[in-house]
Write an enzyme that holds these catalytic residues in place. Structure first.
Site, PDB file in Angstrom:
ATOM      1  N   THR A 210       0.865  -1.181   0.000  1.00 29.68           N
ATOM      2  CA  THR A 210       0.000   0.000   0.000  1.00 29.68           C
ATOM      3  C   THR A 210       0.898   1.225   0.000  1.00 29.68           C
ATOM      4  O   THR A 210       2.122   1.109  -0.192  1.00 29.68           O
ATOM      5  CB  THR A 210      -1.036  -0.079   1.150  1.00 29.68           C
ATOM      6  OG1 THR A 210      -1.910   1.035   1.036  1.00 29.68           O
ATOM      7  CG2 THR A 210      -0.408  -0.095   2.535  1.00 29.68           C
TER       8      THR A 210
ATOM      9  N   LYS B  12       3.274   1.027  -4.144  1.00 28.69           N
ATOM     10  CA  LYS B  12       2.650   0.276  -5.241  1.00 28.69           C
ATOM     11  C   LYS B  12       3.370   0.404  -6.590  1.00 28.69           C
ATOM     12  O   LYS B  12       3.365  -0.532  -7.383  1.00 28.69           O
ATOM     13  CB  LYS B  12       1.189   0.711  -5.397  1.00 28.69           C
ATOM     14  CG  LYS B  12       0.298   0.211  -4.273  1.00 28.69           C
ATOM     15  CD  LYS B  12      -1.143   0.562  -4.514  1.00 28.69           C
ATOM     16  CE  LYS B  12      -2.004   0.094  -3.360  1.00 28.69           C
ATOM     17  NZ  LYS B  12      -3.418   0.358  -3.541  1.00 28.69           N
TER      18      LYS B  12
ATOM     19  N   ASN C  87      -0.437  -4.196  -6.186  1.00 32.85           N
ATOM     20  CA  ASN C  87      -0.921  -4.212  -4.792  1.00 32.85           C
ATOM     21  C   ASN C  87      -0.767  -5.584  -4.159  1.00 32.85           C
ATOM     22  O   ASN C  87      -1.022  -5.747  -2.973  1.00 32.85           O
ATOM     23  CB  ASN C  87      -2.384  -3.746  -4.694  1.00 32.85           C
ATOM     24  CG  ASN C  87      -3.361  -4.833  -5.102  1.00 32.85           C
ATOM     25  OD1 ASN C  87      -3.109  -5.574  -6.045  1.00 32.85           O
ATOM     26  ND2 ASN C  87      -4.470  -4.943  -4.397  1.00 32.85           N
TER      27      ASN C  87
ATOM     28  N   ASP D 108      -6.849  -4.376  -7.089  1.00 33.38           N
ATOM     29  CA  ASP D 108      -7.707  -3.262  -6.628  1.00 33.38           C
ATOM     30  C   ASP D 108      -8.884  -3.047  -7.583  1.00 33.38           C
ATOM     31  O   ASP D 108     -10.037  -2.965  -7.158  1.00 33.38           O
ATOM     32  CB  ASP D 108      -6.910  -1.953  -6.554  1.00 33.38           C
ATOM     33  CG  ASP D 108      -6.046  -1.871  -5.314  1.00 33.38           C
ATOM     34  OD1 ASP D 108      -6.336  -2.578  -4.334  1.00 33.38           O
ATOM     35  OD2 ASP D 108      -5.076  -1.088  -5.334  1.00 33.38           O
TER      36      ASP D 108
ATOM     37  N   GLY E 122     -10.471  11.870  -8.682  1.00 27.65           N
ATOM     38  CA  GLY E 122      -9.154  11.429  -8.259  1.00 27.65           C
ATOM     39  C   GLY E 122      -8.391  10.763  -9.396  1.00 27.65           C
ATOM     40  O   GLY E 122      -9.001  10.287 -10.371  1.00 27.65           O
TER      41      GLY E 122
ATOM     42  N   GLY F  76      -5.118   8.996  -8.446  1.00 28.75           N
ATOM     43  CA  GLY F  76      -4.016   8.292  -7.797  1.00 28.75           C
ATOM     44  C   GLY F  76      -4.039   6.819  -8.173  1.00 28.75           C
ATOM     45  O   GLY F  76      -4.673   6.422  -9.170  1.00 28.75           O
TER      46      GLY F  76
ATOM     47  N   ALA G  80      -5.511   4.197  -6.806  1.00 29.79           N
ATOM     48  CA  ALA G  80      -6.819   3.528  -6.790  1.00 29.79           C
ATOM     49  C   ALA G  80      -7.611   3.910  -8.042  1.00 29.79           C
ATOM     50  O   ALA G  80      -8.233   3.054  -8.691  1.00 29.79           O
ATOM     51  CB  ALA G  80      -7.586   3.911  -5.530  1.00 29.79           C
TER      52      ALA G  80
ATOM     53  N   GLY H 186     -16.642   1.357   0.052  1.00 25.39           N
ATOM     54  CA  GLY H 186     -15.272   0.909  -0.214  1.00 25.39           C
ATOM     55  C   GLY H 186     -14.935  -0.401   0.489  1.00 25.39           C
ATOM     56  O   GLY H 186     -14.016  -1.121   0.094  1.00 25.39           O
TER      57      GLY H 186
HETATM   58  P1  NDP Z   1      -2.926   8.353  -4.004  1.00 29.81           P
HETATM   59  O1  NDP Z   1      -2.108   9.119  -3.007  1.00 29.81           O
HETATM   60  O2  NDP Z   1      -2.245   7.628  -5.101  1.00 29.81           O
HETATM   61  O3  NDP Z   1      -3.971   9.392  -4.715  1.00 29.81           O
HETATM   62  C1  NDP Z   1      -4.742  10.267  -3.958  1.00 29.81           C
HETATM   63  C2  NDP Z   1      -5.735  11.001  -4.851  1.00 29.81           C
HETATM   64  O4  NDP Z   1      -6.582  11.782  -4.002  1.00 29.81           O
HETATM   65  C3  NDP Z   1      -5.099  11.981  -5.830  1.00 29.81           C
HETATM   66  O5  NDP Z   1      -5.845  11.997  -7.014  1.00 29.81           O
HETATM   67  C4  NDP Z   1      -5.227  13.323  -5.092  1.00 29.81           C
HETATM   68  O6  NDP Z   1      -5.304  14.419  -5.972  1.00 29.81           O
HETATM   69  C5  NDP Z   1      -6.569  13.135  -4.440  1.00 29.81           C
HETATM   70  N1  NDP Z   1      -6.780  13.993  -3.279  1.00 29.81           N
HETATM   71  C6  NDP Z   1      -6.265  13.840  -2.026  1.00 29.81           C
HETATM   72  N2  NDP Z   1      -6.720  14.816  -1.219  1.00 29.81           N
HETATM   73  C7  NDP Z   1      -7.529  15.586  -1.970  1.00 29.81           C
HETATM   74  C8  NDP Z   1      -8.314  16.751  -1.715  1.00 29.81           C
HETATM   75  N3  NDP Z   1      -8.320  17.317  -0.489  1.00 29.81           N
HETATM   76  N4  NDP Z   1      -9.035  17.283  -2.714  1.00 29.81           N
HETATM   77  C9  NDP Z   1      -9.032  16.717  -3.940  1.00 29.81           C
HETATM   78  N5  NDP Z   1      -8.315  15.640  -4.263  1.00 29.81           N
HETATM   79  C10 NDP Z   1      -7.576  15.071  -3.296  1.00 29.81           C
HETATM   80  O7  NDP Z   1      -3.853   7.398  -3.157  1.00 29.81           O
HETATM   81  P2  NDP Z   1      -4.570   6.030  -3.651  1.00 29.81           P
HETATM   82  O8  NDP Z   1      -5.210   6.279  -4.964  1.00 29.81           O
HETATM   83  O9  NDP Z   1      -3.641   4.895  -3.512  1.00 29.81           O
HETATM   84  O10 NDP Z   1      -5.679   5.865  -2.519  1.00 29.81           O
HETATM   85  C11 NDP Z   1      -6.838   6.685  -2.506  1.00 29.81           C
HETATM   86  C12 NDP Z   1      -7.829   6.098  -1.530  1.00 29.81           C
HETATM   87  O11 NDP Z   1      -8.246   4.826  -1.988  1.00 29.81           O
HETATM   88  C13 NDP Z   1      -7.288   5.874  -0.108  1.00 29.81           C
HETATM   89  O12 NDP Z   1      -8.256   6.332   0.792  1.00 29.81           O
HETATM   90  C14 NDP Z   1      -7.148   4.379  -0.008  1.00 29.81           C
HETATM   91  O13 NDP Z   1      -7.357   3.914   1.320  1.00 29.81           O
HETATM   92  C15 NDP Z   1      -8.304   3.935  -0.902  1.00 29.81           C
HETATM   93  N6  NDP Z   1      -8.156   2.560  -1.424  1.00 29.81           N
HETATM   94  C16 NDP Z   1      -9.162   1.668  -1.157  1.00 29.81           C
HETATM   95  C17 NDP Z   1      -9.078   0.386  -1.598  1.00 29.81           C
HETATM   96  C18 NDP Z   1     -10.173  -0.570  -1.262  1.00 29.81           C
HETATM   97  O14 NDP Z   1      -9.978  -1.771  -1.442  1.00 29.81           O
HETATM   98  N7  NDP Z   1     -11.331  -0.114  -0.838  1.00 29.81           N
HETATM   99  C19 NDP Z   1      -7.933  -0.093  -2.383  1.00 29.81           C
HETATM  100  C20 NDP Z   1      -6.964   0.928  -2.659  1.00 29.81           C
HETATM  101  C21 NDP Z   1      -7.067   2.202  -2.168  1.00 29.81           C
HETATM  102  P3  NDP Z   1      -3.979  15.161  -6.570  1.00 29.81           P
HETATM  103  O15 NDP Z   1      -3.530  14.313  -7.721  1.00 29.81           O
HETATM  104  O16 NDP Z   1      -4.489  16.482  -6.980  1.00 29.81           O
HETATM  105  O17 NDP Z   1      -2.988  15.223  -5.434  1.00 29.81           O
END
Ligand code: NDP
Length: 290
Positions: free
Chosen positions: A67, A71, A92, A107, A131, A133, A135, A255
């Site tokens: 995590t 990743k 993952n 994922d 988003g 990131g 996920a 989720g």
């Molecule tokens: P990353 O750090 O790779 O990406 C985070 C994303 O969130 C980016 O797009 C970022 O935008 C955006 N973001 C964060 N804060 C803000 C904000 N205040 N306003 C707007 N955009 C925001 O994280 P992951 O993608 O790996 O994880 C994201 C979520 O997914 C986590 O909560 C994780 O726990 C959850 N998850 C759940 C899984 C499940 O099985 N249910 C599996 C994998 C993940 P920017 O690019 O602009 O920074």
């Protein structure tokens, strides 16, 4: 027959990791199936990942989850990648096949299963993601491979948003578009969800523990009752986003379902046994006091 006291080791590397409940769910599943497997939740800093993976090889771990922040960074230390992990560009889960470390990504498949479990087929549908990131990448690619017609990516950072839109366009047959995430204070106002959206997926960290009151700044009057709204945040499962989507009349998916589904896929890869999904869900719900 000679006795075998050696446990099969599995676990997770992350930082932060303390709040990650995966181990509770996997251990409950091992116990229910009478398997001598263990799942260890380990804090591994970014700079220690290489040494950590060498340790996994040395100790003959059967499998590992990765995590934040590992990743993508883990890829150079692996021997092989699944097709999915290659397309998504992130891993993952690792399976150790006789010393060969194979990276995969469950994922997106976990998310897809939470849709198909309620009888929703993404084929021909329009999906809008908040988003860009790890996920979001996994969900975008998997839904595109499952036949989604159009993927919209709304992200705060334009660079990241465009990257995911381009990656999905290049590697899958879906049409993709990046849309800027305008906010309440801007001239344009909060971002509106495109009208033709069938599925809206919240893939940011907003609402994640400890800031469980966080709500994505979007125009909720554009969230329609015929949209299916899902959140990838699982900790706490009934996020403010899902509560607002519910008030808009939309059907919602937590989720937690995605977490259990990807955990079940990982369990099956490591053990070769069918995952006791009911046990895993029950244990997690208990953990969250639900
Ligand atoms: P990353 O750090 O790779 O990406 C985070 C994303 O969130 C980016 O797009 C970022 O935008 C955006 N973001 C964060 N804060 C803000 C904000 N205040 N306003 C707007 N955009 C925001 O994280 P992951 O993608 O790996 O994880 C994201 C979520 O997914 C986590 O909560 C994780 O726990 C959850 N998850 C759940 C899984 C499940 O099985 N249910 C599996 C994998 C993940 P920017 O690019 O602009 O920074």
């Amino acid at each position: 027959m000679a006795k075998n006291y050696r446990s099969q080791l599995t676990g997770c590397f992350g930082d932060p990791i303390d709040e990650n409940p995966t181990g509770v769910m996997e251990e409950a599943a091992y116990h229910a199936c009478g398997l001598d497997y263990r799942y260890i939740t380990m804090k591994v800093k970014a700079e220690d990942l290489k040494a950590g993976i060498a340790g996994i090889r040395a100790m003959n771990f059967r499998g590992l989850n990765l995590t934040i922040p590992h990743k993508v960074a883990v890829i150079p230390y692996l021997d092989e990648l699944s097709e999915q992990a290659r397309i998504i560009g992130a891993v993952n889960v690792i399976i150790n096949e006789n010393g060969k470390l194979i990276g995969d990504n469950t994922d997106g498949r976990g998310f897809l299963k939470s849709l198909t479990d309620i009888g929703f087929d993404p084929k021909g549908k329009t999906v809008t993601l908040l988003g860009a990131g790890g996920a979001a990448r996994a969900v975008a690619v998997e839904l595109a491979l499952a036949g989604a017609k159009k993927i919209n990516i709304i992200n705060r950072s334009e660079k990241r948003g465009r990257e995911v839109a381009e990656l999905t366009a290049e590697r899958t047959p879906a049409l993709t578009e990046y849309l800027p995430w305008t906010t309440a204070g801007s001239a344009e106002g909060p971002a509106a969800i495109p009208k033709d959206t069938d599925v809206l997926v919240q893939c940011t960290n907003i609402g994640l523990y400890p800031d469980v009151t966080g709500l994505p700044d979007i125009d909720y009057s554009s969230v329609m009752p015929d949209m299916l709204c899902a959140d990838v945040v699982f900790n706490r499962p009934d996020t403010p986003f899902l509560q607002r989507a519910h008030e808009c009349g939309a059907r919602t998916i937590q989720g937690l379902d995605m977490l259990v589904n990807q955990g079940a896929l990982n369990f099956e890869m490591w053990t070769g046994c069918k995952a006791p999904v009911d046990v895993m869900i029950r244990k997690l719900r208990e953990e969250f006091g639900l």
